[in-house]
Design a protein around this motif. Structure first.
Motif, PDB file in Angstrom:
ATOM      1  N   THR A 520       0.833  -1.204   0.000  1.00 36.82           N
ATOM      2  CA  THR A 520       0.000   0.000   0.000  1.00 36.82           C
ATOM      3  C   THR A 520       0.866   1.253   0.000  1.00 36.82           C
ATOM      4  N   ARG A 521       1.887   1.270   0.839  1.00 36.01           N
ATOM      5  CA  ARG A 521       2.743   2.455   0.918  1.00 36.01           C
ATOM      6  C   ARG A 521       3.426   2.724  -0.424  1.00 36.01           C
ATOM      7  N   TRP A 522       3.893   1.649  -1.070  1.00 32.16           N
ATOM      8  CA  TRP A 522       4.540   1.854  -2.364  1.00 32.16           C
ATOM      9  C   TRP A 522       3.544   2.445  -3.365  1.00 32.16           C
ATOM     10  N   ILE A 535       8.524  -6.457  -3.927  1.00 34.31           N
ATOM     11  CA  ILE A 535       8.158  -6.055  -2.565  1.00 34.31           C
ATOM     12  C   ILE A 535       7.932  -7.341  -1.777  1.00 34.31           C
ATOM     13  N   THR A 536       8.746  -7.565  -0.753  1.00 29.88           N
ATOM     14  CA  THR A 536       8.654  -8.794   0.034  1.00 29.88           C
ATOM     15  C   THR A 536       7.734  -8.579   1.228  1.00 29.88           C
ATOM     16  N   VAL A 537       6.791  -9.484   1.396  1.00 31.67           N
ATOM     17  CA  VAL A 537       5.834  -9.410   2.504  1.00 31.67           C
ATOM     18  C   VAL A 537       5.935 -10.698   3.315  1.00 31.67           C
ATOM     19  N   GLY A 538       6.235 -10.525   4.599  1.00 33.51           N
ATOM     20  CA  GLY A 538       6.268 -11.680   5.496  1.00 33.51           C
ATOM     21  C   GLY A 538       7.296 -12.725   5.130  1.00 33.51           C
ATOM     22  N   VAL A 545       3.979  -4.849  -8.283  1.00 40.04           N
ATOM     23  CA  VAL A 545       2.756  -4.041  -8.272  1.00 40.04           C
ATOM     24  C   VAL A 545       2.864  -2.945  -9.317  1.00 40.04           C
ATOM     25  N   ALA A 546       1.718  -2.619  -9.919  1.00 41.16           N
ATOM     26  CA  ALA A 546       1.663  -1.506 -10.875  1.00 41.16           C
ATOM     27  C   ALA A 546       0.469  -0.626 -10.543  1.00 41.16           C
ATOM     28  N   VAL A 547       0.674   0.687 -10.618  1.00 40.40           N
ATOM     29  CA  VAL A 547      -0.400   1.649 -10.352  1.00 40.40           C
ATOM     30  C   VAL A 547      -1.056   2.011 -11.682  1.00 40.40           C
TER      31      VAL A 547
END
Length: 696
Positions: A520-522, A535-538, A545-547
């Motif tokens: 989300t922050r990115w 982006i590594t999570v956990g 991710v792309a906006v």
């Protein structure tokens, strides 16, 4: 200084500024400068309350204060995510009270004096909040002024400041609650219901109508080309109803996620290791020690009824249900291996009612417990608890020492023996709290249960497997090269699914993946058209991710709402047009049957139509409103509703007496209670900006 002058002459004022900044950083702690910059920038604000900026540093200070208060109140740390969320919410609400609610209440003429707060503390005015803390209860469980005074004396003698922190928290909470009570009471008093209003409510709820009607359904599709909604009409509607188009900041994103899961090789390796320890599990004499060393699930001593192990593994549950002893085969569910060993079987109650006498830890406490155990019995248990027990808070059913009902899932650690203890026979246990004389007073009916040790191991991904998933994510990130268009093309060419999602700054979960705030922050730190690196999570999810699009906080732009508004206005115009068509077709007709034949629809009858709080919610509001004011025996309409155009005739009205003045007052009280609940929410509109989601 001479050197500075030389540089200034040779390179100009710009170089001088750079040198000066370097000297400033040499002389001043850089963290102080950073903190000053953060304090001056709204980017580092967690919000704004009634015009007052709340910098992150100020809010964190408040959170730390409330964390310490919580630890003093509960004796536990706010270690879980849920506990931390509650602490942050309490800290934020305190700031809302301080900067918005109390000033607003004061401006309305509400005030809470110091003496008023003192009276609440000393019990002259009952405070449910203070009573709920349990801090000021006497030995009989009653709120005690003496306990309050003792607490205040201890605070004065407490050099650590923790007591003063707790005192101030209690004082401010009581004060805020009193402001809230008075403010709500002021609104309730202004919402007076006079006799005329009560009588009208009673009459409306007791008057029902029986109605014959016909309905011409409104069919909005296909679209009627003769009905046109102009751009100016859309714009006027948007401007006149702009408050309905308010939006929070959002991002439209797409993301691909690579979950690190064990490979077939990893699973086979874990299966081999599990089988190698299986025989030791089957023969272990110290099961607690074995499971602590080797199992993902530790020894709990839990007793299971038939079917209760199904939530862990159905095959294991079936084995335990069918056997009274022995060790199960190895079962696999997903990536996890299980084996069970039946340790014991007995008829065990689900719940036991327990009381205790708690004395100190250590040799002296142990000696006192031994002495008490030699003389205690069911008749003198309560008296001995009142004389010797250090636990002065538990007095279920009015008797000191009564802990109440316990189950396996609601048990004081160390009290597990109570499930198998003989009722009426006191025994001694030691826990982290002290030495206890414990007695089971009564139990629920015993049920056949088995005590089962569960050997459980989950296969984990090897470093090779981890690297493989990372490389897959890296290929996508590399091909995306930071651009949405490349990300989209890479996903399409490889058949990789990109999850579409609209997120706010508060979004933390992506599907079943929790605690993914990094994503989300990115997304909020980057513009539309951008794609991320990995982006590594956990440590076991790799996101790319792309906006796709961004929507600012404020009002949804007209061009984004135009189609929706156009459809709404079309429906209104279409309903009005059909209403006119119906009026033309029934002109001059005098009976409902004639009207039904002209419109080619049947005549229907509805009973108990009432313009009241008890009216059926499924009835069309426009139809109900028209029935309420229609003359009995006269054909009325046409009336355009949401589902159709109605023509009707009220054939009779009945007046009952089932709805009373008490019902009217109760309905009004419910409305007032609902209004009281949203008072603060309404007060906050336009005056509170909550940006905590950016930081947590």
């Amino acid at each position: 200084m001479a050197a500075l002058e030389t540089i200034r002459k040779k390179f100009g004022i710009g170089a001088s500024i750079i040198i000066a900044l370097g000297l400033l950083l040499f002389l001043v702690n850089p963290s102080d400068i950073i903190q000053t910059i953060q304090g001056a920038s709204s980017k580092y604000d967690v919000g704004k309350i009634n015009g007052k900026r709340i910098p992150y540093t100020e809010f964190e200070q408040e959170v730390r204060r409330f964390t310490e208060i919580r630890e003093m109140m509960t004796g536990t740390t706010a270690s879980s995510e849920q506990a931390q969320l509650q602490v942050r919410e309490s800290a934020w609400q305190n700031l809302v009270d301080q900067y918005l609610f109390i000033p607003t209440a004061r401006a309305a003429g509400v005030n809470v004096g110091n003496q008023e707060v003192v009276d609440i503390f000393l019990g002259n005015t009952y405070s449910p909040f203070l009573a709920s803390t349990g801090l000021f209860m006497d030995e009989n469980g009653n709120y005690s002024q003496e306990q309050v005074l003792r607490f205040l004396e201890e605070v004065e003698a407490d050099a650590s400041g923790r007591g003063a922190l707790l005192r101030d928290y209690l004082h401010n909470t009581v004060r805020s609650a009193q402001y809230s009570s008075k403010y709500a009471a002021m609104f309730s008093a202004s919402s007076f219901q006079n006799n005329l209003q009560i009588n009208r409510a009673v009459a409306e709820n007791n008057t029902t109508a029986t109605v014959d009607f016909v309905m011409v359904p409104l069919s909005y599709y296909p679209m009627d080309s003769s009905i046109v909604v102009s751009n100016s009409e859309i714009k006027n509607y948007y401007n006149n109803h702009k408050k309905f188009f308010k939006q929070v900041a959002t991002r439209d994103i797409e993301y691909a996620v690579f979950e690190v899961v064990p490979s077939d090789v990893d699973i086979a390796r874990e299966n081999e290791a599990f089988l190698a320890q299986y025989d030791d599990f089957a023969t272990a004499t110290n099961m607690r020690a074995f499971l602590q060393r080797n199992s993902d699930r530790q020894w709990t001593g839990t007793w299971y009824k038939a079917g209760e192990l199904a939530s862990i593994n159905r095959e294991l549950d079936a084995f335990v249900s069918a056997n009274n002893s022995g060790v199960s085969p190895v079962y696999r569910s997903g990536y996890t291996f299980y084996a069970g060993r039946i340790m014991d079987q007995a008829n065990i109650p689900d719940s036991v009612y327990v009381r205790h006498i708690m004395v100190a830890l250590g040799n002296d406490g142990r000696a006192l417990a031994d002495s008490l155990l030699s003389v205690v019995n069911s008749r003198n248990f309560t008296a001995l608890a009142e004389q010797f027990s250090l636990d002065r808070n538990n007095a279920d059913e009015g008797a000191l020492g009564n802990l109440g009902w316990m189950t396996q899932n609601a048990m004081i650690p160390g009290f597990e023996e109570v499930l198998t203890a003989r009722p009426g026979k006191p025994f001694m246990v030691s826990t982290q709290f002290g030495n206890h004389i414990v007695e089971v007073v009564r139990t629920t009916a015993p049920v056949a249960k088995k005590q089962v040790a569960i050997f459980e191991k989950e296969a984990t991904a090897s470093q090779e497997t981890y690297n493989n998933f990372y490389n897959q994510a890296n290929v996508l990130a590399t091909r995306s090269a930071g651009k949405y268009a490349n990300f989209r093309a890479a996903c399409d060419s490889t058949g990789l699914y990109a999850h579409p999602m609209t997120i706010t700054e508060a979004t933390a979960n992506y599907g079943a993946i929790d605690h993914a705030k990094e994503v989300t922050r990115w997304a909020f730190d980057n513009k539309p058209g951008k794609a991320s690196n990995i982006i590594t999570v956990g440590n076991n999810y790799f996101f790319v991710v792309a906006v796709k699009d961004a929507h600012k906080e404020g009002f949804t732009p007209l061009d984004e709402m135009s189609e929706r508004i156009s459809m709404f206005l079309y429906r209104e115009k279409y309903a009005a047009a059909q209403q006119a068509v119906v009026a033309d077709r029934i002109a001059g007709l005098n009976t409902m049957q004639e009207i039904a034949e002209a419109l080619d629809v049947p005549v229907s009858t509805v009973t108990d139509v009432t313009f009241s709080t008890m009216s059926a919610p499924t009835t069309e509001p426009a139809f109900v409103g028209a029935v309420a004011s229609a003359q009995e025996g006269v054909i009325s309409g046409p009336v355009a509703g949401m589902m159709g155009v109605y023509v009707f005739q009220v054939t009779g009205r009945d007046t009952g007496s089932y709805y009373t003045e008490d019902d009217a007052r109760s309905a009004r009280a419910n409305i007032e209670a609902s209004n009281a609940q949203i008072l603060t929410q309404v007060m906050m509109e336009g005056k509170v900006d909550d940006n905590r989601a950016r930081f947590y």
